[in-house]
Design an enzyme around this catalytic site. Sequence first.
Site, PDB file in Angstrom:
ATOM      1  N   GLU A  11      -6.147  -6.840   4.583  1.00 17.17           N
ATOM      2  CA  GLU A  11      -4.990  -6.885   5.679  1.00 17.17           C
ATOM      3  C   GLU A  11      -5.732  -7.001   7.097  1.00 17.17           C
ATOM      4  OE1 GLU A  11      -1.280  -4.352   7.558  1.00 17.17           O
ATOM      5  OE2 GLU A  11      -2.139  -3.395   5.736  1.00 17.17           O
TER       6      GLU A  11
ATOM      7  N   GLY B  66       1.308  -5.979   9.390  1.00 13.21           N
ATOM      8  CA  GLY B  66       1.623  -6.129   8.204  1.00 13.21           C
ATOM      9  C   GLY B  66       2.811  -5.627   7.569  1.00 13.21           C
TER      10      GLY B  66
ATOM     11  N   SER C 202     -15.487  -4.420 -10.286  1.00 12.82           N
ATOM     12  CA  SER C 202     -16.109  -3.431  -9.373  1.00 12.82           C
ATOM     13  C   SER C 202     -17.426  -4.095  -8.792  1.00 12.82           C
ATOM     14  CB  SER C 202     -16.070  -2.276 -10.095  1.00 12.82           C
ATOM     15  OG  SER C 202     -17.024  -2.409 -11.147  1.00 12.82           O
TER      16      SER C 202
ATOM     17  N   GLY D 207       5.745 -19.004   8.834  1.00 16.76           N
ATOM     18  CA  GLY D 207       7.042 -19.304   9.368  1.00 16.76           C
ATOM     19  C   GLY D 207       7.072 -18.580  11.080  1.00 16.76           C
TER      20      GLY D 207
END
Length: 141
Positions: free
Chosen positions: A63, A83, A93, A109
């Site tokens: 994020e 977000g 892992s 956009g």
Amino acid sequence: MSLSEKELLKRCDEMCKNTLMETLEISFCEVGKDYLVAKMPVNPRVHQPDGVLHGGAMVALAESVGSAASHMFLDANEFYIRGIEISANHVKSIREGHVFARAEVVHQGRTTQLWDIKIRDEENNLISIVKLTTIALPKAK
């Protein structure tokens, strides 16, 4: 006048001061026309109890790089970036080293942006695949 790659990366790192990104030691290391790369060390600070990288730390990395990329490709003086949806699949892992998250734009956009983020280790092994949707909210004038 456009900023150089070095200036863009420095600006991204400066945004991270006194934030979760600084706590996780996330730094930005590569930028291109439609992507941004950040890295994070894998150490006990980001481990789950059994000693592997915590999935939540990977999602925070994803994020962070996707939101920073949205900031770079939109006018950060005019928009807040948030977000609004994130989905992650952890496929391998890792216990130590660094992971690298590369955010590539899928849709850019005016209001929403969709990012495909691949997290890989130092040997380029795929660790996690993340989809992030961000929204650009206009700042009050």
